[in-house]
Write a protein that holds these residues in place. Structure first.
Motif, PDB file in Angstrom:
ATOM      1  N   ARG A   1       0.845  -1.209   0.000  1.00  0.00           N
ATOM      2  CA  ARG A   1       0.000   0.000   0.000  1.00  0.00           C
ATOM      3  C   ARG A   1       0.876   1.253   0.000  1.00  0.00           C
ATOM      4  O   ARG A   1       0.652   2.202  -0.748  1.00  0.00           O
ATOM      5  N   GLN A   2       1.899   1.196   0.864  1.00  0.00           N
ATOM      6  CA  GLN A   2       2.818   2.340   0.961  1.00  0.00           C
ATOM      7  C   GLN A   2       3.487   2.592  -0.398  1.00  0.00           C
ATOM      8  O   GLN A   2       3.606   3.734  -0.849  1.00  0.00           O
ATOM      9  N   VAL A   3       3.904   1.502  -1.033  1.00  0.00           N
ATOM     10  CA  VAL A   3       4.568   1.616  -2.342  1.00  0.00           C
ATOM     11  C   VAL A   3       3.603   2.238  -3.358  1.00  0.00           C
ATOM     12  O   VAL A   3       3.961   3.176  -4.076  1.00  0.00           O
ATOM     13  N   LEU A   4       2.389   1.736  -3.404  1.00  0.00           N
ATOM     14  CA  LEU A   4       1.431   2.231  -4.401  1.00  0.00           C
ATOM     15  C   LEU A   4       1.009   3.675  -4.118  1.00  0.00           C
ATOM     16  O   LEU A   4       0.855   4.474  -5.033  1.00  0.00           O
ATOM     17  N   GLU A   5       0.838   4.000  -2.841  1.00  0.00           N
ATOM     18  CA  GLU A   5       0.360   5.349  -2.513  1.00  0.00           C
ATOM     19  C   GLU A   5       1.471   6.404  -2.506  1.00  0.00           C
ATOM     20  O   GLU A   5       1.230   7.557  -2.834  1.00  0.00           O
ATOM     21  N   GLU A   6       2.676   5.982  -2.134  1.00  0.00           N
ATOM     22  CA  GLU A   6       3.749   6.980  -2.010  1.00  0.00           C
ATOM     23  C   GLU A   6       4.621   7.127  -3.249  1.00  0.00           C
ATOM     24  O   GLU A   6       5.276   8.138  -3.420  1.00  0.00           O
TER      25      GLU A   6
END
Lengths: 141, 360
Positions: free
Chosen positions: B150-155
């Motif tokens: 999630r962090q990878v996709l959102e950030e």
């Protein structure tokens, strides 16, 4: 097609020339393990991707298929296969280098910018090369 | 003999100086490409003209509207002519929005762009944007927990490109023989695979206006970062944000994007992938082939842009940068790519360390 291949840390592994139906030719080699990997790929085969649209479900399916050594798309498939295998692969566009040299030929050899561009040319990214070709052609036109 | 004004331009020395000055400007701009991960967008589009619109007289407004209507009609005509019935069947969002914008503009007396702006299209991601549902992602080095994914996709991808576009990204741990056979049968309907047995890697569905991406067990043999930058980026970022699937793009921009991508399909400096080039021999119907090629070309250049945009031609770069800038003008692909690598590496390393440390 000429490729420059690096590992995940950015360490140079080698340069390879790919032609359909011909075994990949390693032009500069820095790591023997990379040469072995290329050999295994050639002998055991590589895969390529295709996406299929299904009319009934209106969905796209990404599929992996085998690529034959004599397939005209083998070099491109090999480049993408190396990328999926975790290597950092840069395609070298020698034809663009030549074109930029030709477009700059009309400028004097002591022109600062000509010298600067030529010095950067061997490591210049494709985006910058295409930008220069487009702009230099506009300048000529 | 007196020199006429401007004759200096004909003087060979002045021409040389001028050419040198222009070469200097070109070189400076080229150097700038290498330094920056973000560029001011140069993509032409009527839709972006609204940023600098000034109060105009009614007469001028009427004239402007007439031009805009004409432009949208021309775009629609071009789409019909180029992709024919295939376009009408396969691009429902693009078709509806383009026709809707035209009808609204005709009936309300407002410009197409005003209607588009009032309907909320072309705006940035809202705070209420639904969050994507994710599962853990297993690759050859290990499992990336869903919260890191999630962090990878959102950030590390632009605002508005993941949330509100894709509802679910899940990885199946197993796939039944029956399911695999169905996929293969569906694949053979459109493509002539000449004996090879295709293996499914991922699937992209549209459900209720948002996309769902399913990754199959086959991807486990690929590295986690390569799955994210390859399969996930192609499906989520590429297909999820094209002219048909995107949920924020204006009608005008949809048509402009498809047109811009279509023009790239045969360009000498296009991004070559066996994936897109192979469509030529796999699909014989020209309208169907061109539409698929445009869809896949877009998805391929988008995934390449986020991985390493320097490997794209500057024209392809500009097309994507135009779309990225519309929802996230501050996005920097280089910084994002480095951050992605760092996040994935850290998560996989700490997982390995945890597995090595003895249990108490």
């Amino acid at each position: 097609m000429l490729l420059e291949v690096r590992d995940v840390e950015g360490k140079f592994l080698g340069k390879i020339m790919l032609r359909p139906g011909q075994e990949p030719e390693i032009l500069e080699l820095a790591a023997a393990a990379f040469s072995h990997f290329v050999e295994v790929c050639w002998q055991e085969g590589i895969t390529d991707l295709r996406e299929i649209y299904d009319e009934q479900t209106r969905s796209y399916t990404l599929m992996e298929i085998e690529v034959k050594q004599n397939d005209p798309l083998y070099p491109l498939a090999f480049r993408d296969f190396l990328g999926r295998a975790g290597f950092t692969v840069h395609e070298l566009h020698l034809e663009l280098e030549t074109e930029i040299r030709q477009l700059l030929a009309k400028f004097s050899d002591d022109n600062f910018d000509k010298k600067d561009i030529l010095s950067r040319l061997p490591s210049m990214p494709y985006r910058e090369q295409t930008f220069l070709v487009r702009k230099l052609k506009e300048l000529e036109g | 003999m007196p020199h006429a004004e401007g004759s200096q331009a004909l003087n060979p020395e002045s021409t040389t100086a001028r050419r040198s000055r222009l070469l200097h400007l070109i070189n400076e701009a080229a150097r700038g490409l290498a330094l920056a991960g973000v560029l001011a967008t140069a993509m032409p589009s009527e839709a972006r003209g609204q940023e600098s619109r000034e109060p105009q007289k009614l007469e001028q407004q009427a004239e402007e509207q007439s031009k805009k209507l004409d432009a949208v009609s021309k775009k629609e005509d071009w789409l019909k002519k180029t992709f024919g019935a295939f376009f009408y069947e396969r691009a429902p969002q693009l078709r509806q929005k383009l026709q809707g914008a035209l009808e609204d503009a005709r009936s309300s007396g407002k410009t197409v762009l005003e209607n588009v702006a009032e309907s909320g299209e072309g705006t940035q991601e809202t705070p209420e944007t639904p969050k994507i549902l994710l599962t853990d992602l297993e690759g050859k080095e290990g499992v990336l927990p869903s919260h890191v994914l999630r962090q990878v996709l959102e950030e590390t991808y632009p605002k508005g490109w993941v949330n509100n576009e894709v509802a679910i990204v899940e990885q199946k741990s197993v796939i039944s023989d029956q399911e695999e056979a169905q996929e293969e049968e569906a694949a053979r309907k459109d493509y002539e695979f000449k004996g090879e047995v295709p293996v499914t890697r991922a699937k992209f569905y549209m459900e209720g206006g948002v996309a769902r991406v399913v990754l199959y067990p086959t991807v486990k043999k690929t590295g986690v970062k390569e799955i994210i930058e390859g399969d996930v980026a192609h499906e989520v970022l590429g297909h999820g944000n094209d002219w048909d699937s995107d949920n924020e793009m204006s009608a005008n921009d949809r048509a402009d994007l498809l047109h811009a991508v279509y023009q790239r399909l045969d360009a000498p400096d296009r991004y070559r992938s066996s994936y897109v080039e192979g469509i030529d021999r796999d699909i014989s119907d020209p309208q169907k082939r061109d539409y698929f090629k445009a869809k896949e070309y877009w998805a391929e250049i988008v995934s390449q842009f986020f991985k390493d945009a320097d490997q794209l031609s500057d024209t392809d770069y500009e097309i994507i940068n135009w779309r990225v800038a519309s929802t996230d003008p501050q996005f920097n692909w280089k910084a994002a790519s480095q951050r992605r690598e760092q996040l994935v590496r850290q998560a996989l390393t700490s997982q390995k360390n945890a597995a090595r440390s003895p249990r108490r």
